[in-house]
Design an enzyme around this catalytic site. Structure first.
Site, short mmCIF file in Angstrom:
data_model
loop_
_atom_site.label_atom_id
_atom_site.label_comp_id
_atom_site.label_asym_id
_atom_site.label_seq_id
_atom_site.Cartn_x
_atom_site.Cartn_y
_atom_site.Cartn_z
N LYS A 184 0.85 -1.19 0.00
CA LYS A 184 0.00 0.00 0.00
C LYS A 184 0.88 1.24 0.00
CE LYS A 184 -1.54 2.72 2.94
NZ LYS A 184 -1.40 3.88 2.06
N GLU A 260 9.54 1.26 10.93
CA GLU A 260 10.51 2.36 10.75
C GLU A 260 9.73 3.65 10.97
OE1 GLU A 260 13.64 1.97 10.38
OE2 GLU A 260 13.84 -0.11 9.72
N CYS A 294 13.31 11.04 7.87
CA CYS A 294 13.37 10.58 9.26
C CYS A 294 14.77 10.74 9.82
CB CYS A 294 12.94 9.12 9.33
SG CYS A 294 13.89 8.08 8.22
N GLU A 391 9.42 16.42 15.66
CA GLU A 391 10.06 16.15 14.36
C GLU A 391 9.70 17.33 13.44
OE1 GLU A 391 8.66 12.61 12.38
OE2 GLU A 391 10.65 12.21 11.56
#
Ligand code: NAD
Length: 489
Positions: A184, A260, A294, A391
């Site tokens: 997906k 992850e 990331c 983040e």
């Protein structure tokens, strides 16, 4: 306005979904639009797979599992190697497609194709090198034999920020291990994945082994697949909030999980660092993918005695960066993926400035069209500012000044995330101390980019679990099986 060759390339990308070796056309399905984020223009519409479509994809994956698992590893290896060759030959097409649908500069999109292709090559090599083990029982009465079997049908969910590389980083080891997959892609960037599935079919991946189901309703699709006991694993890359929720759901069927998740990387520069190298590295670690990685340097922690010099060199470099549509020549900084992402970056900047941080350069969104934000440097950000805790996922670099090594370590570890850390020092002993004391799954010592297909990529704490790449990567898709061979009856 799309250029003629861009339109031609987009015309080659399948707009449907791929189940059991066939592309299903979108005639009867709801469509969702893919945009060029630099203009907002719709560049293609893709069929949204329903829950029923996704379950048919799992039917296909489950049906192909046994045959794929018993296909000789050399055959699986050769298919992956052909996929590597095809992807490398079509680097320009894939780079353009990535840049069109997610806006990264073309040069970076080319790097992503190289990086993504390496997983196909690496795991084509690993496919034939899965070793077992045997050992005598301590009592001397038998032999313990350990072999490895594929985990089984795997659900792969990828994010929009590296639409090709995050797919190959999961699919290559899964296929090498003998697992079939239902993939997906992120709804913002389904085109690269569809085009990659077209390539895999050409490389010889048999029907049912790879199935791709883009959808505008990822939650419903994922719930249905995770509830089906034929699925044996989920491999997810994306935000911590979604990943941990999926882990909770995956617990019901005791699925293997690889996660992850988000990052909040510290980038520590000591007073003895090679400053030119540190500046070059922080620019790479911060502005790569417009900060939407990331692994992006999120908290730049600089020794007070060199901070003025560091900030001056850095601001010169950042001021010279060209911002623009990814396909324009010379562009180094692209855009934020959505208006919401840009607004979040604005919020973080305002919060830092309200907390008495100093704006060095940038600080504002650019006028429409496109969700552009000026490359920004902010000095003297206090540790409690949101910029140091969330983040950032944007082209904003916040600096905290420290004086004692212990202070740098404490700040570096003051986060629930633990993906990667960067340290700059010419003192080998200090470098070792920092590697041992910073709580992350990965470290870069005097370097700002660490990703490599041969290395185990992954984090600890809320950055997730499991490793992608390296010798470890294939074992995410294998289960050890132990057999006891007694020496006597
Ligand atoms: P996201 O979590 O919003 O989306 C990731 C994927 O999950 C997409 O395919 C999305 O469609 C799907 N998704 C969203 N809601 C879902 C739901 N309820 N159920 C099932 N699937 C759902 O993340 P994003 O914004 O696409 O990606 C950015 C995040 O990914 C950042 O936090 C970044 O740090 C992280 N990331 C991590 C790594 C890594 O290797 N650790 C690599 C790249 C990105």
């Amino acid at each position: 306005m799309l250029k003629p060759y861009e339109t031609e390339l987009l015309g080659r990308v399948e707009p449907g979904f791929f189940i059991d070796g066939r592309w299903e056309r979108p005639d009867t399905r709801e469509l969702f639009n893919v945009h060029d984020p630099s203009t907002g223009e719709i560049i293609k519409s893709v069929a949204s797979a329903t829950v029923e479509d996704a379950l048919r994809a799992l039917d296909a994956a489950a049906g192909a599992q046994q045959t794929w698992a018993s296909t000789p590893s050399r055959v699986r290896s050769n298919i992956l190697r052909r996929a590597f060759d095809l992807l490398t030959a079509r680097k320009e097409d894939f780079a353009l497609l990535i840049s069109l649908e997610m806006g990264k500069p073309l040069a970076e999109a080319r790097d992503e194709v190289d990086y993504g292709a390496e997983f196909l090559r690496w795991f084509s090599e690993e496919a034939v090198r899965v070793r077992g083990d045997y050992r005598p029982t301590p009592e001397g009465t038998g032999t313990i034999v350990v072999t490895h079997r594929p985990v089984g049908p795997t659900y792969v969910i990828t994010p929009w920020n590296y639409p090709l590389a995050m797919a190959t980083r999961k699919m290559a080891p899964a296929l090498a291990a003998g697992c079939t997959v239902v993939v997906k892609p992120a709804e913002l960037t389904p085109l690269t994945t569809n085009y990659f599935a077209q390539l895999l079919a050409e490389a010889g991946v048999p029907a049912g082994v790879v199935n791709v189901v883009p959808t505008s309703d990822p939650a419903a699709q994922s719930q249905a697949l995770l509830a089906d006991a034929r699925l044996r694993k989920i491999s997810f890359t994306g935000s911590t909030a979604v990943g941990t929720a999926l882990m909770a759901t995956a617990a019901t069927n005791a699925l293997r999980t690889s996660m992850e998740l988000g990052g909040n990387a510290p980038f520590v520069v000591f007073e003895d660092a090679d400053l030119d190298n540190a500046v070059q590295a922080v620019v790479l670690a911060k502005f790569r993918n417009t900060g939407q990685a990331c692994t992006a340097a999120n908290r730049v922690i600089v020794h007070d005695s060199i901070a003025d010099d560091f900030v001056e060199r850095l601001s010169k470099r950042v001021n010279a960066m060209k911002v623009g549509r990814g396909t324009e020549a010379g562009v180094e900084v692209g855009l934020l993926i959505t208006p919401k992402a840009r607004d979040n970056v604005s919020r973080l900047v305002e919060d830092a400035l309200n907390n008495n941080a100093t704006l060095v350069t940038g600080g504002k969104p650019l006028a429409a069209p496109g969700n552009f934000f000026q490359p920004t440097v902010i000095d003297r950000v206090p540790p409690n500012a949101a910029l140091m805790n969330e983040e950032i996922f944007g082209p904003v670099l916040g600096i905290f000044r420290f004086t004692a090594e212990t202070e740098a370590v404490e700040l570096a570890n003051k986060t629930p995330f633990g993906l990667v850390g960067y340290v700059f020092t010419e003192d080998l002993h200090r470098g070792h101390r920092m590697i041992n004391s910073i709580d992350t799954g990965m470290m870069g010592l005097n370097v700002g980019a660490i990703s490599n297909a041969a290395a185990p990529f992954g984090g600890i704490k809320l950055s997730g679990l499991g490793r992608e790449g390296g010798f470890e990567g294939i074992h995410e898709y294998l289960s050890p099986k132990y057999t006891l061979l007694p020496h006597q009856r």
